[in-house]
Design a protein around this motif. Structure first.
Motif, PDB file in Angstrom:
ATOM      1  N   GLU A  83       0.648  -1.073   0.032  1.00 13.65           N
ATOM      2  CA  GLU A  83       0.217  -0.109   0.032  1.00 13.65           C
ATOM      3  C   GLU A  83       0.757   1.197  -0.014  1.00 13.65           C
ATOM      4  O   GLU A  83       0.585   2.330  -0.569  1.00 13.65           O
ATOM      5  N   ASP A  84       2.052   1.265   0.486  1.00 14.19           N
ATOM      6  CA  ASP A  84       3.074   2.355   0.753  1.00 14.19           C
ATOM      7  C   ASP A  84       3.615   2.716  -0.523  1.00 14.19           C
ATOM      8  O   ASP A  84       4.283   3.841  -0.791  1.00 14.19           O
ATOM      9  N   ARG A 122       2.875  13.856  -4.444  1.00 17.00           N
ATOM     10  CA  ARG A 122       1.283  14.450  -3.778  1.00 17.00           C
ATOM     11  C   ARG A 122       1.318  13.746  -2.578  1.00 17.00           C
ATOM     12  O   ARG A 122       0.393  14.367  -1.696  1.00 17.00           O
ATOM     13  N   PHE A 123       1.733  12.624  -2.416  1.00 21.32           N
ATOM     14  CA  PHE A 123       1.293  12.190  -0.998  1.00 21.32           C
ATOM     15  C   PHE A 123       2.458  11.963  -0.116  1.00 21.32           C
ATOM     16  O   PHE A 123       2.347  11.166   0.984  1.00 21.32           O
ATOM     17  N   GLU A 180      11.454  -0.288   4.823  1.00 22.41           N
ATOM     18  CA  GLU A 180      10.626  -1.257   5.613  1.00 22.41           C
ATOM     19  C   GLU A 180      10.100  -2.336   4.639  1.00 22.41           C
ATOM     20  O   GLU A 180       9.841  -3.365   5.110  1.00 22.41           O
ATOM     21  N   ALA A 217      12.525  -5.086   5.294  1.00 20.20           N
ATOM     22  CA  ALA A 217      11.875  -5.849   6.539  1.00 20.20           C
ATOM     23  C   ALA A 217      10.968  -6.863   6.451  1.00 20.20           C
ATOM     24  O   ALA A 217      10.677  -8.008   6.953  1.00 20.20           O
ATOM     25  N   ARG A 218       9.955  -6.400   5.578  1.00 22.30           N
ATOM     26  CA  ARG A 218       8.722  -7.124   5.167  1.00 22.30           C
ATOM     27  C   ARG A 218       9.060  -8.425   4.511  1.00 22.30           C
ATOM     28  O   ARG A 218       8.506  -9.336   4.681  1.00 22.30           O
ATOM     29  N   ARG A 275       8.170 -12.162   5.042  1.00 19.62           N
ATOM     30  CA  ARG A 275       7.284 -12.848   4.208  1.00 19.62           C
ATOM     31  C   ARG A 275       8.014 -14.155   3.288  1.00 19.62           C
ATOM     32  O   ARG A 275       7.415 -15.070   3.032  1.00 19.62           O
ATOM     33  N   ARG A 299      -6.328   2.953  -5.485  1.00 27.15           N
ATOM     34  CA  ARG A 299      -5.347   1.703  -5.069  1.00 27.15           C
ATOM     35  C   ARG A 299      -6.116   0.591  -4.612  1.00 27.15           C
ATOM     36  O   ARG A 299      -5.846  -0.632  -4.912  1.00 27.15           O
ATOM     37  N   GLU A 300      -7.313   0.753  -4.022  1.00 26.69           N
ATOM     38  CA  GLU A 300      -7.876  -0.564  -3.323  1.00 26.69           C
ATOM     39  C   GLU A 300      -8.368  -1.322  -4.643  1.00 26.69           C
ATOM     40  O   GLU A 300      -8.540  -2.545  -4.525  1.00 26.69           O
ATOM     41  N   TRP A 328      -5.843  -2.969  -6.708  1.00 30.10           N
ATOM     42  CA  TRP A 328      -5.165  -4.031  -5.962  1.00 30.10           C
ATOM     43  C   TRP A 328      -6.147  -5.384  -6.075  1.00 30.10           C
ATOM     44  O   TRP A 328      -5.543  -6.319  -6.296  1.00 30.10           O
ATOM     45  N   ARG A 329      -7.366  -4.907  -5.800  1.00 30.37           N
ATOM     46  CA  ARG A 329      -8.344  -6.021  -5.779  1.00 30.37           C
ATOM     47  C   ARG A 329      -8.253  -6.755  -7.316  1.00 30.37           C
ATOM     48  O   ARG A 329      -8.193  -8.086  -7.387  1.00 30.37           O
ATOM     49  N   ARG A 346      -4.653  -8.336  -8.223  1.00 29.33           N
ATOM     50  CA  ARG A 346      -4.574  -9.423  -7.210  1.00 29.33           C
ATOM     51  C   ARG A 346      -5.417 -10.645  -7.739  1.00 29.33           C
ATOM     52  O   ARG A 346      -4.807 -11.812  -8.114  1.00 29.33           O
ATOM     53  N   ASP A 404     -10.388  14.710  -2.345  1.00 33.55           N
ATOM     54  CA  ASP A 404      -8.994  15.343  -2.429  1.00 33.55           C
ATOM     55  C   ASP A 404      -8.405  16.285  -3.084  1.00 33.55           C
ATOM     56  O   ASP A 404      -7.851  17.334  -2.782  1.00 33.55           O
ATOM     57  N   ASP A 405      -8.587  16.259  -4.367  1.00 37.39           N
ATOM     58  CA  ASP A 405      -8.346  17.312  -5.459  1.00 37.39           C
ATOM     59  C   ASP A 405      -9.165  16.938  -6.622  1.00 37.39           C
ATOM     60  O   ASP A 405      -8.590  16.086  -7.480  1.00 37.39           O
ATOM     61  N   PRO A 447     -11.762  22.881  -7.904  1.00 35.41           N
ATOM     62  CA  PRO A 447     -10.942  23.329  -6.679  1.00 35.41           C
ATOM     63  C   PRO A 447      -9.907  22.352  -6.701  1.00 35.41           C
ATOM     64  O   PRO A 447     -10.159  21.128  -6.876  1.00 35.41           O
ATOM     65  N   GLY A 448      -8.468  22.879  -6.537  1.00 34.90           N
ATOM     66  CA  GLY A 448      -7.413  22.086  -6.238  1.00 34.90           C
ATOM     67  C   GLY A 448      -7.373  21.716  -4.805  1.00 34.90           C
ATOM     68  O   GLY A 448      -8.267  21.946  -4.198  1.00 34.90           O
ATOM     69  N   ARG A 449      -6.143  20.888  -4.563  1.00 38.81           N
ATOM     70  CA  ARG A 449      -5.970  20.285  -3.139  1.00 38.81           C
ATOM     71  C   ARG A 449      -5.855  21.504  -2.326  1.00 38.81           C
ATOM     72  O   ARG A 449      -5.011  22.373  -2.704  1.00 38.81           O
ATOM     73  N   ARG A 456     -13.079  24.970  -0.806  1.00 36.80           N
ATOM     74  CA  ARG A 456     -13.971  24.118  -1.438  1.00 36.80           C
ATOM     75  C   ARG A 456     -15.477  24.690  -1.283  1.00 36.80           C
ATOM     76  O   ARG A 456     -15.867  24.952  -0.192  1.00 36.80           O
ATOM     77  N   TYR A 482      -5.699  -5.709   2.334  1.00 34.31           N
ATOM     78  CA  TYR A 482      -5.581  -4.403   2.226  1.00 34.31           C
ATOM     79  C   TYR A 482      -5.405  -3.680   3.510  1.00 34.31           C
ATOM     80  O   TYR A 482      -5.471  -2.689   3.485  1.00 34.31           O
ATOM     81  N   TRP A 541       1.097  -5.134   7.205  1.00 32.58           N
ATOM     82  CA  TRP A 541       2.827  -5.381   6.972  1.00 32.58           C
ATOM     83  C   TRP A 541       3.546  -4.629   7.807  1.00 32.58           C
ATOM     84  O   TRP A 541       4.782  -4.597   8.102  1.00 32.58           O
ATOM     85  N   VAL A 572       5.889  -3.370  10.227  1.00 41.35           N
ATOM     86  CA  VAL A 572       6.881  -3.774  11.004  1.00 41.35           C
ATOM     87  C   VAL A 572       7.534  -2.905  12.231  1.00 41.35           C
ATOM     88  O   VAL A 572       7.490  -1.658  11.646  1.00 41.35           O
TER      89      VAL A 572
END
Ligand SMILES: Cc1cc2nc3c(=O)[nH]c(=O)nc-3n(C[C@H](O)[C@H](O)[C@H](O)COP(=O)(O)OP(=O)(O)OC[C@H]3O[C@@H](n4cnc5c(N)ncnc54)[C@H](O)[C@@H]3O)c2cc1C
Ligand SMILES: Cc1cc2nc3c(=O)[nH]c(=O)nc-3n(C[C@H](O)[C@H](O)[C@H](O)COP(=O)(O)OP(=O)(O)OC[C@H]3O[C@@H](n4cnc5c(N)ncnc54)[C@H](O)[C@@H]3O)c2cc1C
Lengths: 494, 664
Positions: free
Chosen positions: A209-210, A239-240, A250, A253-254, A258, A367-368, A371-372, A375, A458-459, B610-612, B616, B656, B660, B662
């Motif tokens: 996810e990251d 953006r994120f 990470e 480590a994962r 796994r 992403r969800e 991903w589904r 997968r 979000d945007d 509108p942007g981020r 809004r 999801y 993970w 850690v």
């Protein structure tokens, strides 16, 4: 200082530059290759060479790079979705078509690049190691390239200059073809591991996810070594606020948790960061007096991030235009434009499809659902090799057949929706428990709905601009859908 | 040439003198033209045959009570009418009008009213779906069919045969429309325009729907006056004209119009007899089509060579135009009736197609209305009323109203003192001379363009039967044609004098949703419509196995086919709308061009979002309702499935989760 004259100056001695100078030298053309570093040098890369690339390396007579006990043929793959192992099987599209080997190889770039460049030199190219091109000027219809070797500077001249100088191409910048579009740039990090014990020839990739859109890889080499890294789209990282070094740490480590074979994996080198520019973002790769190839010309696969084979192929295609230009004595952009037509004919059918998929995946909020769906695709491929052979090739293979993939995927999607719908309705009517199909379908719809809303919330401006990009990518791909055969599978005439 | 000679014939009229304009007909079309021309400095004379101005918008005053021809609905989109009302007369809409969001329907024997609201917001769409007028799936089909027709790309060419199909023809060409949905369309048409769906041009109905289908739209559907037409509109307008120096002759009928030396000459007949024929520089004929044709053709015995028909023979074709009378009765009661809702109420299923409006809740209270209810009852199907004397016809209408609304005592006959009705105040009118123009299937191609100067010398046509962007015979159509005629007259005058008299006359242009937006909406809703149609068919066949209509049992099986066809046809029309150059392109290129165009539209749209981090706007009602709706549907489906699974939780599908993470 009067410069030395060449027919062609190639800036950069990576796979693209080496292939270009080999292709020209063997035709007796007076070509010089400038390489800033002194080989062997390290290049941040996954070192993964797909079968089509191996075929090309063999044609160039570099068998030494391919054979011997230091190479481990790759024939199988594991795919993790988070902790879940979705796929563990042989790679179904390694089927030996058109003289491709039935495996890929992990060839450390320090070795590969040195051998390819040596091969070019042996064929007759002038290789200037530790020589950096400082500026390219166009004067009286020829190119003046200022070079620096140690403390000495001088200038070389040639009617044609080829930019093979990687993603930050100086030649491209001099020609005004700079590309900084984050939508088409991937950022990555890799290092070598040791202490890896895996089945012979089984690579591992994972999605987490990251780092969406992106993936991580572990490519094994003999002696318990492995190439390990992750890559993510620059735009999303930006953006994120995704931190590549943090994800990288990470991820290791994962992986240790796994993958049983990686329990004892240790770092064997310093982690290094790198950048790729994907095929989608280009408008043209030719200019007055020159061409761009390899990473300099943005030939990297938008999903897998592979660029070694593409770089070599773009060099072969460009060499034809170079030969024609020298024969005709024409070095203007109009004449050189034929290169763009030719590389598009070669790459568009597969790369535009992959680019379309990549455009969809750019929306991090989806992403969800992505991903589904992916997968489920991998799980299905695990059980159904024919499905994997066609659809799977979109990921990691050269054998991208957009039309076949689309037909297959849509059949699957319709089947999925139909089964889900029928399941749900008949279950409700009969008052019995619905099967998994209905849940899958509703889950997908829900995930899609959530993604859409989150993205707008979000945007909104970005969201609709993204949608426009997806439509454009689809439009551009359209005509390529009509080609039934992918030229990259057949390979280039040499 | 003719013009120059005519001017020599009357030397009094120098170029700078004010041109004399005659306006024949004092309906809203004629009055609008008079207003604009007087404002621009023309010398205007209005001739109106009846004692009162207003035509179909007039009121008769009996014992001090105004009885409108009909208390009109003023739709919100009447841009040109509202300009006159708000800007020229200077009135505030909200002060003089009551907003209306839709109509109510009352079924025979029912105690509650059904609401049909303008589906211009998602909330009202939802209310419509659950209004009970039709089953939910058929309501979806009904609303979708409206969208479908609104989006339909008619050729826009009068020779196009598609222009000539009627509403039923259109509806039955749709795979998803059910019989009941077609019936509701017919009901709407008959109620609003007194004509059935088998004679209404699909194109005309489309035009009407397009005006309503701007979505989302927070404005009310329409407005009703808080008083009589005379008091609120016609009188103020007449006062305004008088202030501008317009001469108005009422009870003065124009009996002949001749073209002498290229100029109109009018013969008028007033109460005091026929005056000598009078020449004018220009004339606007703003009468109904029938009166216009009589003037254009001339009476037997008159010289046909000086008539309009000699210049424009096509005018003779207009004789087949139709119109209808809508009888109306104003019922004043002796007391207040309880429970009559505000606004227009259709009495669903009534043979006379009755509708009723309670004006005592609407009109500003006077002593006359404070103590009593006053209902205006109209019969859209005049032929269903027995052919008896006027008051007996009014009483027949009242009796039918009483069956739907048995909350008063109607007595035994008109004037029966043993009833709840105050007969002295009540009023019946057959409206035989105030008729509604009927836009039937073939009429559009024949309808003249308002004020077409090319056709007639110094004579211009106006009136709701002329072509206008409003199409259907409405106040807005009449106002527009009046303005168009005035505009053409002003331009012709400018051509012959080399100078425009005053500011150019302009029309308010309405922003309609483009065809592309409607088509896109249709494309998006297509699955829902076909799904609903299948649902409706299924529930009908479950409810009465065997079915009423033989041969239709297998319709549901054919739906997927017509769905697919419809989808592609719509997509293709949309593509052509977006990129007309596609007509000659190959299929692959066509697809590509369309998508790229669509992408440009999206990009454009994106720029306005509108942007981020930008401030809004609060989420629109559309967005919130949609997400609430979609979310609820999704949850309901999941819940139903889980319940059907009898508590067995769904197979884990949670890759999801952040499992993970850690610990460092
Ligand atoms: C982390 C990462 C992982 C990757 N994994 C894979 C993979 O597994 N498989 C795959 O196929 N591809 C992979 N790629 C992509 C691949 O590395 C590139 O596409 C490939 O190296 C492109 O080759 P090139 O010859 O065009 O450029 P490069 O290999 O970048 O070569 C450019 C050369 O030009 C020289 N140079 C630059 N500027 C000058 C100058 N001014 N003067 C003289 N010389 C100059 C540089 O020193 C360099 O040697 C990966 C990339 C990254 C970043
Ligand atoms: C019962 C009914 C209900 C309606 N409801 C609505 C509604 O709710 N909403 C809406 O928008 N529209 C409605 N309409 C339509 C609307 O009233 C008309 O479209 C509009 O008023 C027409 O205006 P006009 O000026 O074109 O014609 P008219 O109003 O017909 O005016 C023509 C005038 O010319 C006069 N005339 C005719 N011949 C001569 C002559 N020879 N010499 C001098 N004068 C002459 C007539 O007496 C009349 O006054 C309704 C119509 C009717 C009949």
């Amino acid at each position: 200082m009067a410069g030395d004259r060449f027919d062609v100056i190639v800036v950069g001695g990576g796979p693209a530059g080496a292939t270009m100078s080999w292709a020209l030298a063997r035709q007796g053309i007076n070509v010089a290759v400038l390489e800033r570093t002194r080989f062997p040098r390290e290049k941040v890369c996954g070192d993964f060479v797909e079968p089509a690339g191996l075929r090309l390396i063999r044609v160039m007579g570099c068998d030494a790079a391919l054979d011997g006990p230091t190479r481990l043929p790759i024939t199988a793959n594991r795919v993790y979705f988070g902790p879940h192992l979705a796929y563990r099987n042989t790679i179904p599209y390694y089927d030996g078509q058109h003289g491709q080997p039935r495996h890929s190889l992990i060839i450390p770039r320090a070795e590969l690049d040195a051998m390819l460049l040596q091969n070019a030199e042996d064929t007759g190219a002038t290789v200037l190691m530790a020589t950096e091109a400082g500026a390219v000027r166009r004067e009286d219809g020829t190119n003046q390239v200022d070079i620096r070797c140690g403390d000495a500077t001088r200038s070389l001249s040639a009617p044609l200059v080829i930019g093979a100088d990687g993603f930050e191409s100086l030649v491209g910048r001099s020609a005004g073809l700079q590309r900084r579009d984050r939508r088409h740039i991937g950022i990555a990090r890799r290092m070598y591991l040791e202490g890896v014990e895996v089945d012979a020839g089984e690579t591992t990739i994972w999605f987490d996810e990251d780092h969406i859109p992106g993936y991580g890889w572990m490519f094994p080499m003999p002696g318990g070594r492995a190439n390990f890294g992750i890559g993510v789209l620059s735009e999303s990282a930006d953006r994120f606020g995704l931190s590549v070094p943090k994800i990288f740490g990470e991820s290791l480590a994962r992986l240790r948790l796994r993958h049983p074979g990686c329990r004892n994996a240790r770092a064997a080198s310093k982690p290094l960061g790198g950048v790729v520019k994907a095929y989608g973002g280009i408008d043209r790769n030719h200019f007055h007096g020159g061409l761009l190839i390899g990473d300099a010309g943005s030939f990297v696969d938008p999903i897998t991030g592979e660029g070694i084979t593409q770089g070599m192929e773009s060099a072969i295609i460009a060499s034809r235009t170079v030969v024609a230009a020298l024969a005709a004595g024409r070095f203007d952009a109009d004449f050189l434009g034929r290169y763009d037509t030719e590389f598009r004919a070669h790459f568009d059918p597969s790369m535009l499809y992959v680019g379309f998929c990549a455009a969809i995946m750019r929306n991090w909020h989806f992403r969800e659902i992505l991903w589904r769906v992916t997968r489920r695709g991998f799980e299905r491929a695990n059980a159904d090799p024919e499905f994997g052979r066609v659809a799977g090739a979109g990921f990691g293979g050269v054998d991208v057949q957009p039309r076949a993939i689309l037909i297959q995927l849509w059949t699957a999607v319709f089947g999925h929706l139909a089964r889900g719908g029928v399941d749900a309705v008949s279950a409700l009517l009969a008052g019995r428990a619905p099967g998994g199909g209905a849940h899958d379908m509703l889950g997908d719809l829900g995930a899609w709905h959530r993604g859409w809303q989150a993205s707008i919330a979000d945007d909104a401006a970005w969201h609709y601009a993204w949608l426009a990009d997806v439509a454009r990518a689809f439009a551009r791909m359209g005509p390529a859908l009509a080609t039934t055969e992918n030229p990259r599978v057949r390979g280039l005439e040499i | 040439m003719a013009k120059a000679r005519s001017r020599k014939a009357s030397p009094a009229k120098a170029a700078s003198a004010r041109p004399e304009v005659a306006i024949i007909g004092g309906g809203i079309a004629g009055l609008s033209a008079a207003l604009r021309l007087a404002q621009r400095g023309f010398a205007v004379t209005v001739f109106e045959a009846k004692p009162e101005l207003g035509g179909n918008m007039s009121s008769t005053t009996v014992h001090g009570i105004d009885h409108d021809v009909y208390p009109h609905m003023f739709c919100d989109w009447y841009a040109n009418f509202w300009t006159i009302f708000e800007q020229d007369l200077g009135f505030a809409r909200a002060t003089h009008f009551e907003p209306q969001d839709g109509v109510k329907l009352l079924e025979l024997g029912a105690e509650t009213y059904l609401d049909l609201r303008n589906p211009s917001t998602l909330a009202t769409v939802w209310e419509n779906l659950t209004s009970g007028i039709l089953s939910v799936p058929e309501m979806i089909v009904l609303m979708f069919s409206m969208l479908d027709l609104a989006a339909y790309p008619f050729g826009g060419d009068v020779t196009d045969n598609l222009e000539r199909i009627d509403v039923n023809g259109f509806l039955y060409s749709r795979g998803y429309v059910t019989e009941d949905v077609a019936k509701v369309h017919n009901y709407i048409l008959t109620l609003v325009w007194s004509m059935n769906s088998d004679v209404t041009a699909a194109k005309t109905y489309q035009d009407f729907l397009r005006h309503f289908s701007s979505f989302p739209n927070e404005q009310p559907l329409a407005w009703l006056l808080r008083g009589s037409l005379r008091q609120k509109i016609v009188q103020p307008l007449a006062d305004k004209l008088r202030d501008l120096g317009v001469t108005v002759h009422t009870e003065t009928m124009v009996t002949a119009l001749d073209i002498i030396d290229g100029r109109p000459r009018l013969t008028v007949e007033a109460r005091n007899g026929v005056a000598a024929p009078q020449p004018f520089d220009n004339a606007i004929i703003a009468t109904p089509a029938g009166a216009m044709i009589r003037l254009a053709m001339g009476a037997p015995g008159e010289d046909p060579a000086t008539k309009i028909v000699a210049v424009e023979p096509r005018i003779a074709q207009l004789q087949h135009f139709r119109d209808a009378a809508i009888p109306v009765v104003d019922i004043y009661f002796k007391k207040k009736l309880a429970g009559v809702p505000q606004g227009q109420i259709g009495l669903k299923g009534s043979p006379m197609m009755l509708s009723v409006i309670d004006i005592s809740q609407l009109w500003e209270t006077s002593s006359m209305l404070r103590e009593r209810t006053a209902l205006v009852l109209a019969a859209s199907d005049a032929f269903a009323i027995p052919a008896v004397g006027p008051e007996a016809r009014g009483f027949a209408m009242i009796e039918q109203l009483h069956r739907w609304l048995p909350i008063f005592n109607p007595g035994k006959h008109w004037g029966d003192p043993d009833s709840d009705i105050e007969w002295a105040m009540s009023h019946f009118r057959a409206n035989d001379t105030n008729r509604l123009f009927i836009d039937d299937v073939t009429s559009w191609a024949f309808r003249p363009t308002a004020g077409d100067p090319a056709a007639l010398p110094n004579i211009f046509l106006a009136g709701d039967y002329c072509q206008s962007s409003a199409d259907m015979a409405t106040i807005e159509a009449a106002v527009q044609t009046g303005l168009l005629a005035a505009q053409a007259l002003q331009a012709a005058d400018a051509r012959s004098h080399g100078k425009m008299r005053g500011e150019p006359i302009t029309l308010a242009v309405e922003q309609l949703d483009g065809g592309a937006k409607l088509l896109a909406a249709k494309l998006a809703l297509l699955p829902a419509a076909y799904g609903a149609s299948a649902w409706a068919a299924l529930s009908e066949s479950l409810a009465n196995p065997g079915g009423e209509r033989p041969g239709t049992e297998n319709y549901p099986l054919l739906l997927p086919l017509s769905y697919t066809l419809d989808w592609w046809k719509t997509a293709y029309s949309l593509a052509l709308q977006l990129a007309p150059e596609l007509k000659s392109a190959s299929l692959a290129d066509a697809g590509k061009t369309t998508l790229l165009k669509a992408a440009d539209l999206l990009q454009d749209f994106a720029r306005r979002q509108p942007g981020r981090g930008d401030p809004r706007p609060p989420p629109s009602e559309l967005a919130t309702t949609f997400s609430a709706f979609a979310g609820a549907a999704m949850r309901a489906a999941e819940a139903a499935l889980t319940k059907a699974a009898r508590g067995k939780p769904p197979a884990p599908d949670a890759p999801y989760k952040r499992r993970w993470r850690v610990k460092p």
